[in-house]
Design an enzyme around this catalytic site. Sequence first.
Site, PDB file in Angstrom:
ATOM      1  N   ASN A  34       0.839  -1.208   0.000  1.00  0.00           N
ATOM      2  CA  ASN A  34       0.000   0.000   0.000  1.00  0.00           C
ATOM      3  C   ASN A  34       0.872   1.256   0.000  1.00  0.00           C
ATOM      4  O   ASN A  34       0.405   2.345   0.322  1.00  0.00           O
ATOM      5  CB  ASN A  34      -0.906   0.022   1.231  1.00  0.00           C
ATOM      6  N   SER A 171     -10.766  -0.958   0.352  1.00  0.00           N
ATOM      7  CA  SER A 171      -9.420  -1.538   0.325  1.00  0.00           C
ATOM      8  C   SER A 171      -9.293  -2.739  -0.587  1.00  0.00           C
ATOM      9  O   SER A 171      -8.205  -3.008  -1.096  1.00  0.00           O
ATOM     10  CB  SER A 171      -9.013  -1.932   1.743  1.00  0.00           C
TER      11      SER A 171
HETATM   12  C1  LIG Z   1      -9.737   0.443   5.261  1.00  0.00           C
HETATM   13  C2  LIG Z   1      -8.725   0.188   6.298  1.00  0.00           C
HETATM   14  N1  LIG Z   1      -8.872   0.725   7.523  1.00  0.00           N
HETATM   15  C3  LIG Z   1      -7.972   0.501   8.500  1.00  0.00           C
HETATM   16  C4  LIG Z   1      -6.863  -0.285   8.281  1.00  0.00           C
HETATM   17  C5  LIG Z   1      -5.891  -0.518   9.388  1.00  0.00           C
HETATM   18  O1  LIG Z   1      -4.788   0.311   9.258  1.00  0.00           O
HETATM   19  P1  LIG Z   1      -3.331  -0.123   9.738  1.00  0.00           P
HETATM   20  O2  LIG Z   1      -2.778  -1.021   8.669  1.00  0.00           O
HETATM   21  O3  LIG Z   1      -2.595   1.144   9.912  1.00  0.00           O
HETATM   22  O4  LIG Z   1      -3.476  -0.872  11.027  1.00  0.00           O
HETATM   23  C6  LIG Z   1      -6.649  -0.851   7.031  1.00  0.00           C
HETATM   24  C7  LIG Z   1      -5.466  -1.703   6.801  1.00  0.00           C
HETATM   25  O5  LIG Z   1      -5.345  -2.440   5.866  1.00  0.00           O
HETATM   26  C8  LIG Z   1      -7.605  -0.619   6.008  1.00  0.00           C
HETATM   27  O6  LIG Z   1      -7.471  -1.149   4.789  1.00  0.00           O
END
Ligand SMILES: Cc1ncc(COP(=O)(O)O)c(C=O)c1O
Length: 373
Positions: A34, A171
């Site tokens: 990402n 995502s």
């Molecule tokens: C839409 C979404 N929210 C929150 C997160 C969580 O973030 P982090 O990877 O910083 O823990 C992700 C991680 O893939 C995500 O895709």
Amino acid sequence: MTLPDFYRDDLRRLEQASRRRTLAPRSGRDFSSNDYLGLARSEQLREAAIAALRRGVDLGSGGSRLLRGNTAEHETLEAEAARFFGSEAALFIATGFAANSLLFATLPQPDDLILYDALVHASAHEGMRLSRAPGESFAHNDANAAEDAIRRWRRAGGTGTPWIAIETLYSMDGDRAPIVDFAALAERMDAMLLVDEAHAVGVHGPEGRGLAAALRGRENVVVLATCGKALGCEGALILLPANLRDFIVNRGRSFIFSTAPSPLIAAIVRESLAIIEQADDRRARLQALVVRASRAVAPLGIAPSGSQVQPVPIGDDARAMEIAAALQARGFDVRGIRPPTVPDGTARLRVSITLNTDDQAIDELATALGELL
Ligand SMILES: Cc1ncc(COP(=O)(O)O)c(C=O)c1O
């Protein structure tokens, strides 16, 4: 005592269902990270880390924010983030997952209702498990369905506040939410809007301020901006009204009872924000690669998502993993995504377009996909 059979049996069940996960070393050309703007490995962030260490920023915070862990780097980052994103206040949390679960667990109250898009991230579900408010999902991107659910709840005697939870760029599908519709719905229904901009911040919106940039600063909007994706670092910034920040500082259990994030990471995120504000060239280069990828996959019958997240639908779990493995064997780091990360029957390849790739690699990947699909 011997280890109960449960663990071995469960892993066997996952294996039989083609859902057992393993950790693999990083290899191949990057089509899975990402790190959309290529900042994670950038000279600028390395330099920022070195400069921060030289000026005496600590690696460890040494305690929770409410005790000795609250440092000038945290506070400066939050002030800068609030200014950059246009929110009244900001709160820095160690990861996006922790921030999302903190938000859902802390803000909605027992009389409230959480209405969440069917495709919101696992971290939102984690928060809802901890929340004292009931939750109900609505069909993906369907603001009318969310409105119907709120009206039903009100008719059934619901008296509290509805919390509508969406992502701005999903995502695993790479599609966008109809943000204007949800914002209007929230206004109409006296609802709060919880907006996850994990995959939009840095890449989309004016100066990379996200797809919901226009909503920032509204009393009824709480935004999650993660720092581990386009920002190339780690952690998350919650952008919200000052009163709600204060409430989380007083009532958010995982905020209160957890060691503060590293001040060094806070210092690096400050630099990430400064970089993305000036990164129109990077965003333009990424957009050109997205267009290239869209043109390359369309002849294969794959619908372009129009964003840097391009799913290749497969359906069957085992087949998705086989095709991913075949691509990896050819030097492309493409990952298969299976349930429960995505709904049953929708296993896919998630092709991520970043500045760590180029036109030629995209064309070669499309050729390989054409041979394997
Ligand atoms: C839409 C979404 N929210 C929150 C997160 C969580 O973030 P982090 O990877 O910083 O823990 C992700 C991680 O893939 C995500 O895709």
